[in-house]
Write a protein that holds these residues in place. Structure first.
Motif, PDB file in Angstrom:
ATOM      1  N   THR A 155       9.897  -6.037  46.910  1.00 31.33           N
ATOM      2  CA  THR A 155       9.600  -7.462  47.742  1.00 31.33           C
ATOM      3  C   THR A 155       8.290  -7.822  47.676  1.00 31.33           C
ATOM      4  O   THR A 155       7.332  -7.504  46.952  1.00 31.33           O
ATOM      5  N   GLY A 156       7.523  -9.235  48.137  1.00 33.79           N
ATOM      6  CA  GLY A 156       6.104  -9.584  48.044  1.00 33.79           C
ATOM      7  C   GLY A 156       5.886  -9.973  46.727  1.00 33.79           C
ATOM      8  O   GLY A 156       5.345  -9.902  45.834  1.00 33.79           O
ATOM      9  N   ALA A 218      16.217 -12.827  53.358  1.00 31.49           N
ATOM     10  CA  ALA A 218      15.367 -14.280  53.480  1.00 31.49           C
ATOM     11  C   ALA A 218      14.549 -14.465  53.753  1.00 31.49           C
ATOM     12  O   ALA A 218      13.606 -14.771  53.410  1.00 31.49           O
ATOM     13  N   GLU A 219      13.897 -13.468  55.008  1.00 29.89           N
ATOM     14  CA  GLU A 219      13.898 -14.070  55.775  1.00 29.89           C
ATOM     15  C   GLU A 219      12.478 -13.185  56.100  1.00 29.89           C
ATOM     16  O   GLU A 219      11.274 -13.065  56.896  1.00 29.89           O
ATOM     17  N   GLY A 220      12.389 -11.806  54.945  1.00 35.67           N
ATOM     18  CA  GLY A 220      12.027 -10.638  55.045  1.00 35.67           C
ATOM     19  C   GLY A 220      11.796  -9.293  56.184  1.00 35.67           C
ATOM     20  O   GLY A 220      11.070  -8.827  55.665  1.00 35.67           O
ATOM     21  N   CYS A 221      13.342  -9.238  56.666  1.00 33.50           N
ATOM     22  CA  CYS A 221      13.686  -8.761  56.767  1.00 33.50           C
ATOM     23  C   CYS A 221      14.733  -7.486  56.384  1.00 33.50           C
ATOM     24  O   CYS A 221      15.325  -7.987  55.453  1.00 33.50           O
ATOM     25  N   LEU A 222      14.541  -5.789  56.798  1.00 38.33           N
ATOM     26  CA  LEU A 222      15.500  -4.689  56.406  1.00 38.33           C
ATOM     27  C   LEU A 222      16.857  -4.935  57.596  1.00 38.33           C
ATOM     28  O   LEU A 222      16.411  -4.558  58.373  1.00 38.33           O
ATOM     29  N   TRP A 223      17.605  -4.752  57.179  1.00 36.83           N
ATOM     30  CA  TRP A 223      18.859  -3.858  57.065  1.00 36.83           C
ATOM     31  C   TRP A 223      19.015  -3.229  56.783  1.00 36.83           C
ATOM     32  O   TRP A 223      18.743  -2.685  55.476  1.00 36.83           O
TER      33      TRP A 223
END
Length: 295
Positions: A155-156, A218-223
């Motif tokens: 990410t990032g 898309a909000e930077g959260c992990l499932w």
């Protein structure tokens, strides 16, 4: 939140590593040794590759060729244009246990974990290393002292690697240097302390969450699939659990996909034990719809 959960495909042994790619869901079925793909609703089942030594993590090189982990002989295989499999990287000289999940970034660099001990044989748990495989197939030590490195995402803007530590009660983050080296390490999410026991049964009992396969939204959260909790958790950086899907069976990996990116696919089975799963056909891919699409 209560959700409708549907069966995409069933009658499998133990599914893992769901990846949405080119309008299809790709995944592996451990004990039939197949890489499979299906349409969004589970139709048109295709065998994409057969990996005798048990397939696991999936990813793609920039030119579109598939990479797949071959667990038991510690290799990463590459599917060529004609469908044949070639050895992309051999990690048997640096890894003594089964390889595990893998993430491949947009440049073709792959990060792959391994068990670190004989999980199915009941051995005491131990830390292990994460390795990076460059596009030319060269193997490099990326990080050490991880508790069962498992599902991972980049990410990032390609500058951060997140790694689920299934037996560490946490997700760790690493800075990615321009050359692919991993720098500053930090805890991205903690669900509890690292187990103090090394005997498997006692160590597992100390876990609040056993983070397995994961997917970024898309909000930077992990499932994150909770391998011991029979659920998938949506987690913010810092460890806050903001959503949960509990299908009533074990969940060992998850992936976002579908035509709008809002389908959360779940790799489900009653348990993860090889002696139970190998001869049974109780594994399935489940799906539910979520609000925030894939990253």
């Amino acid at each position: 939140m209560s959700r409708d959960i549907r069966t995409v495909i069933d009658g499998l042994t133990f599914t893992e590593c769901p990846r949405w790619h080119d309008g299809r869901l790709w995944f592996v079925d451990f004990y039939t040794a197949r890489v499979l793909s299906v349409t969004e609703d589970g139709g048109d089942l295709r065998t994409e590759a057969e990996v005798e030594q048990q397939p696991s993590g999936l990813g793609w090189l920039p030119d579109g060729r598939l990479l797949v982990v071959s667990q038991r002989d510690q290799r990463i295989l590459r599917r060529e244009a004609d469908g044949t499999l070639a050895t992309h990287a051999d990690l048997s000289h640096v890894v003594s246990s089964q390889l595990n999940d893998m993430v491949v970034d947009t440049t073709g660099r792959a990060w792959v974990g391994n068990f670190g001990f004989d999980l199915m044989g009941g051995a005491a748990i131990a830390t292990t290393a994460l390795h990076r495989v460059d596009p030319d197939g060269s193997v490099h030590l990326a990080a050490s002292d991880l508790w069962f490195p498992n599902g991972s995402v980049v990410t990032g803007g390609g500058k951060t690697l997140l790694v689920d530590e299934t037996l560490g009660n946490r997700v760790s983050a690493f800075d990615i240097a321009d050359d692919g080296g991993l720098g500053r390490r930090r805890t991205w999410a903690s669900f509890g302390p690292v187990p103090t026991e090394t005997a498997q049964e006692k160590a597992l009992a100390e876990l609040s969450v056993a983070p397995d396969g994961c997917t970024l939204d898309a909000e930077g959260c992990l499932w994150i699939a909770d391998a011991l909790g029979g659920r998938a958790l949506r987690v913010r950086e810092g460890g806050e659990i903001v959503d949960e899907v509990s299908p009533g069976t074990g969940v060992f990996a998850c992936g976002l996909g579908g035509s709008d990116g809002r389908t959360l696919y779940l790799c489900a089975a009653p348990d993860f034990l090889e002696h139970n799963r190998r001869a049974a056909r109780e594994g399935a891919l489940l799906a539910t719809t979520v609000e925030v699409p894939a990253a």
